[in-house]
Every structure is written in structure tokens, then in C-alpha cells.
Design an enzyme around this catalytic site. Structure first.
Site, PDB file in Angstrom:
ATOM      1  N   GLY A  69      57.882 -12.599 115.510  1.00 24.00           N
ATOM      2  CA  GLY A  69      58.133 -13.898 114.909  1.00 24.00           C
ATOM      3  C   GLY A  69      58.124 -13.849 113.401  1.00 24.00           C
ATOM      4  O   GLY A  69      58.295 -12.783 112.781  1.00 24.00           O
ATOM      5  N   ASP A  70      57.887 -14.999 112.787  1.00 25.38           N
ATOM      6  CA  ASP A  70      57.910 -15.093 111.328  1.00 25.38           C
ATOM      7  C   ASP A  70      56.788 -14.288 110.689  1.00 25.38           C
ATOM      8  O   ASP A  70      56.951 -13.747 109.596  1.00 25.38           O
ATOM      9  CB  ASP A  70      57.823 -16.559 110.913  1.00 25.38           C
ATOM     10  CG  ASP A  70      59.062 -17.343 111.345  1.00 25.38           C
ATOM     11  OD1 ASP A  70      60.167 -16.939 110.965  1.00 25.38           O
ATOM     12  OD2 ASP A  70      58.905 -18.344 112.065  1.00 25.38           O
ATOM     13  N   GLY A  71      55.629 -14.201 111.357  1.00 25.49           N
ATOM     14  CA  GLY A  71      54.534 -13.402 110.829  1.00 25.49           C
ATOM     15  C   GLY A  71      54.884 -11.932 110.772  1.00 25.49           C
ATOM     16  O   GLY A  71      54.513 -11.226 109.826  1.00 25.49           O
ATOM     17  N   THR A  72      55.612 -11.436 111.776  1.00 30.83           N
ATOM     18  CA  THR A  72      56.041 -10.030 111.793  1.00 30.83           C
ATOM     19  C   THR A  72      57.037  -9.771 110.673  1.00 30.83           C
ATOM     20  O   THR A  72      56.951  -8.752 109.976  1.00 30.83           O
ATOM     21  CB  THR A  72      56.663  -9.678 113.153  1.00 30.83           C
ATOM     22  OG1 THR A  72      55.740  -9.995 114.194  1.00 30.83           O
ATOM     23  CG2 THR A  72      56.998  -8.203 113.222  1.00 30.83           C
ATOM     24  N   THR A  94      57.274 -17.525 118.441  1.00 32.40           N
ATOM     25  CA  THR A  94      57.271 -18.892 118.960  1.00 32.40           C
ATOM     26  C   THR A  94      58.218 -19.781 118.163  1.00 32.40           C
ATOM     27  O   THR A  94      59.033 -20.511 118.726  1.00 32.40           O
ATOM     28  CB  THR A  94      55.849 -19.479 118.909  1.00 32.40           C
ATOM     29  OG1 THR A  94      54.964 -18.638 119.640  1.00 32.40           O
ATOM     30  CG2 THR A  94      55.818 -20.875 119.514  1.00 32.40           C
ATOM     31  N   ASP A 217      69.623 -19.876  97.278  1.00 34.52           N
ATOM     32  CA  ASP A 217      70.032 -20.726  96.148  1.00 34.52           C
ATOM     33  C   ASP A 217      69.260 -20.434  94.867  1.00 34.52           C
ATOM     34  O   ASP A 217      69.465 -21.096  93.846  1.00 34.52           O
ATOM     35  CB  ASP A 217      69.904 -22.215  96.509  1.00 34.52           C
ATOM     36  CG  ASP A 217      68.475 -22.622  96.861  1.00 34.52           C
ATOM     37  OD1 ASP A 217      67.558 -21.787  96.725  1.00 34.52           O
ATOM     38  OD2 ASP A 217      68.278 -23.777  97.281  1.00 34.52           O
ATOM     39  N   GLU A 274      50.823 -17.109 108.218  1.00 32.14           N
ATOM     40  CA  GLU A 274      49.697 -16.199 108.010  1.00 32.14           C
ATOM     41  C   GLU A 274      48.875 -16.700 106.822  1.00 32.14           C
ATOM     42  O   GLU A 274      49.430 -17.097 105.797  1.00 32.14           O
ATOM     43  CB  GLU A 274      50.188 -14.779 107.723  1.00 32.14           C
ATOM     44  CG  GLU A 274      51.121 -14.201 108.784  1.00 32.14           C
ATOM     45  CD  GLU A 274      50.398 -13.894 110.072  1.00 32.14           C
ATOM     46  OE1 GLU A 274      49.230 -13.446 110.016  1.00 32.14           O
ATOM     47  OE2 GLU A 274      51.006 -14.093 111.149  1.00 32.14           O
TER      48      GLU A 274
END
Length: 295
Positions: A69-72, A94, A217, A274
Site C-alpha cells: 500500500g501507500d506505506g510500502t 487498503t 504541479d 506512517e
């Protein structure tokens, strides 16, 4: 900046504890084997040394692949920044907000085929006190949420786990005082439930930082929730998935390349889910700092 590359050797960082991490590996390995791409697994047991271990293994590698996920993804941000290697992402968490921002397919095999095709796009990277983030770095309510949301509940309940944790965090939410200084040197004193600084577009399982936010951006988008009563936050909840919450008179929004945030007491900071670092903090953006593999 766009381009393409044909990867042949990939450093693999996989989070076996993510909601779909272990199951996602099998189709990825199959697709990469078909395309003649060698996977070099990197031990993820110690996050504190992961960047150095990735950098030590970069000789002959074409890219870094993160499965989770985003933490990885966040855990390999520093290594991709330092080495200049492209980053390929297999969404298996998730929320998968970075994948959502980049338009990546959520099916592991399809995401692996995107990586094998090697289409590159340069994106911005946020930084707070030397730590990096892709999506959002925030303090206040989001930290309470992270504290309530265990890895077990995320893996078992998915977005329902997020909702339950949010309700519990709201019940305990208390406003705090902060000083926000922009790149022009002007300081604003606020009493807020949360301050969030976005580099990307999506965060928190599909919420949008600001309706015009873009991950390339060259800008950071800040919002501060300055509600006198927590229940008023619930009244505008439907506007967060579209990024229109900034239209509320009790939500302060700012845009810039640099912000400083100070609080009376040190407050922890949530970066891509995190807890990393604390205030006082300097938020900056590195334009076009990372090459991601995209559809």
C-alpha cells in the site's frame, strides 16, 4: 516529463503484512517471468535500514518495484530519490491512494504488465524534516486515526476498518494551536483539528486534498480544519472525496512550495499513513523528483 524503459532487473520490496501483499506476489512473479524480468527480493524487516540496503543493491538494477500500500511506497521513496531508479507500484494495500492518483490498475497482474511496458512519468515528492511523502503529511486528527487503525483491522476489515477508526478518533479529537508560515514569510496563527499538506491528489482511502491538486504541479496544498465543534466536520464530510471541503468558511486553504508549522508542544506527523517525525516541521516539494512507471 515522460519516457519509456524496458526493465530487465528489478529490486523487489514487498509488504507481506499488507491486505493483499502475499496474494499479489504470485501473478506479479508470473508476468515478470514471461517478460524476462529478474526480481531481486529485498528484506523489509527493518525499515530504518531499507534505504541503505536498496541503494547498495542498485548496481545493474533497472528499477525498484514496491508491492503493498501507500506505506510500502513511502518506505522506498528515499531510495528512489537517491538512486534515480524508476519506481513501479503493485497496489496491494487498503487505500492505494498513490495508485489512484497515478491511474494504476488495482489488479496485480495488470499492474505488473504496466511495469513491464516501462512507461515513465516524473512526479513531485514532498519532504518534511528530511523524510519523504507522496500523498499527504498531516498532524492532528489523522494521527489519532492512525493510532486507532491497527494493521490487523486494516487487513481484516479494509475500508470499514478506516470508518470505525475515524469515528473513534473523532470522539477524542481536540483542537490545538499552531503557527503556519508560508514561503513569503507571513505567519498565520490558527486553532485547528488538523493540518494537512498534500503533494499528491488522493489520500485517506480516496479523499482529495484539494479539487485542483496534482502530483506534478510543483506545489503543495495545505488545509486546516478550524471548526469550533467537531460535529460540524461531519456536516461537510461528503465534500472531502471531491476536494471541495476548502469551500467551507471554517477550512483554511493555502498553496505554496514551502510551509513551516510550529506547535506549542511537539506533535507527531502522519506521512502516507506512517507516523514519521514531529513538529516543528518544514514542508517542501521536490518537483519532478521521482520517475514512476504508469499506464
Amino acid at each position: 516529463m515522460t519516457g519509456s524503459t524496458t526493465p530487465r532487473r528489478a529490486l523487489l520490496v514487498a509488504n507481506p503484512g499488507s491486505r493483499r501483499g502475499s496474494a499479489a506476489l504470485r501473478p506479479v512473479e508470473s508476468v515478470f517471468a514471461e517478460r524476462g524480468i529478474d526480481l531481486i527480493p529485498i528484506d523489509t524487516a527493518e525499515r530504518e535500514t531499507l534505504t541503505d540496503r536498496l541503494c547498495d543493491q542498485t548496481h545493474g538494477a533497472d528499477l525498484i518495484v514496491a508491492v503493498g500500500g501507500d506505506g510500502t511506497a513511502n518506505s522506498v521513496a528515499a531510495a528512489t530519490f537517491r538512486t534515480g531508479l524508476p519506481l513501479g507500484l503493485i497496489p496491494a494495500g487498503t487505500a492505494n491512494d498513490l495508485a489512484r492518483t497515478l491511474g494504476l490498475p488495482l489488479d496485480p497482474a495488470e499492474a505488473a504488465r504496466v511495469i513491464a511496458a516501462g512507461q515513465l512519468k516524473a512526479i513531485d515528492l514532498g519532504e518534511v524534516n528530511g523524510a519523504f511523502f507522496f500523498n499527504v503529511a498531516s498532524l492532528g486528527l489523522s494521527v489519532k486515526l492512525a493510532d486507532k487503525l491497527s494493521s490487523t483491522s486494516k487487513k481484516r476489515w479494509g475500508r470499514l476498518g478506516y470508518l470505525w477508526a475515524l469515528l473513534r478518533a473523532l470522539a477524542e479529537a481536540r483542537p490545538f494551536h499552531a503557527a503556519i508560515t508560508g514561503e513569503d514569510g507571513h505567519t498565520i496563527l490558527v486553532k485547528t483539528l488538523q493540518i494537512a499538506v498534500g503533494n499528491g491528489r488522493h489520500y485517506g482511502g480516496g479523499m482529495v486534498v484539494e479539487q485542483g491538486a496534482d502530483i506534478n504541479d510543483g506545489q503543495l496544498d495545505l488545509y486546516s480544519l478550524e471548526f469550533k465543534a467537531v460535529w460540524k466536520l461531519l456536516a461537510i464530510a461528503a465534500s472531502f472525496p471531491t476536494g471541495h471541503h476548502g469551500l467551507s468558511p471554517e477550512v483554511r486553504t493555502l498553496r505554496g512550495r514551502r510551509f513551516e508549522i510550529a506547535t506549542r508542544r511537539a506533535k507527531p506527523i502522519n506521512m502516507d499513513g506512517e507516523l514519521l517525525g514531529a513538529t516543528p516541521a518544514i514542508f517542501t516539494v521536490h518537483p519532478a523528483a521521482i520517475r514512476m512507471i504508469v499506464p
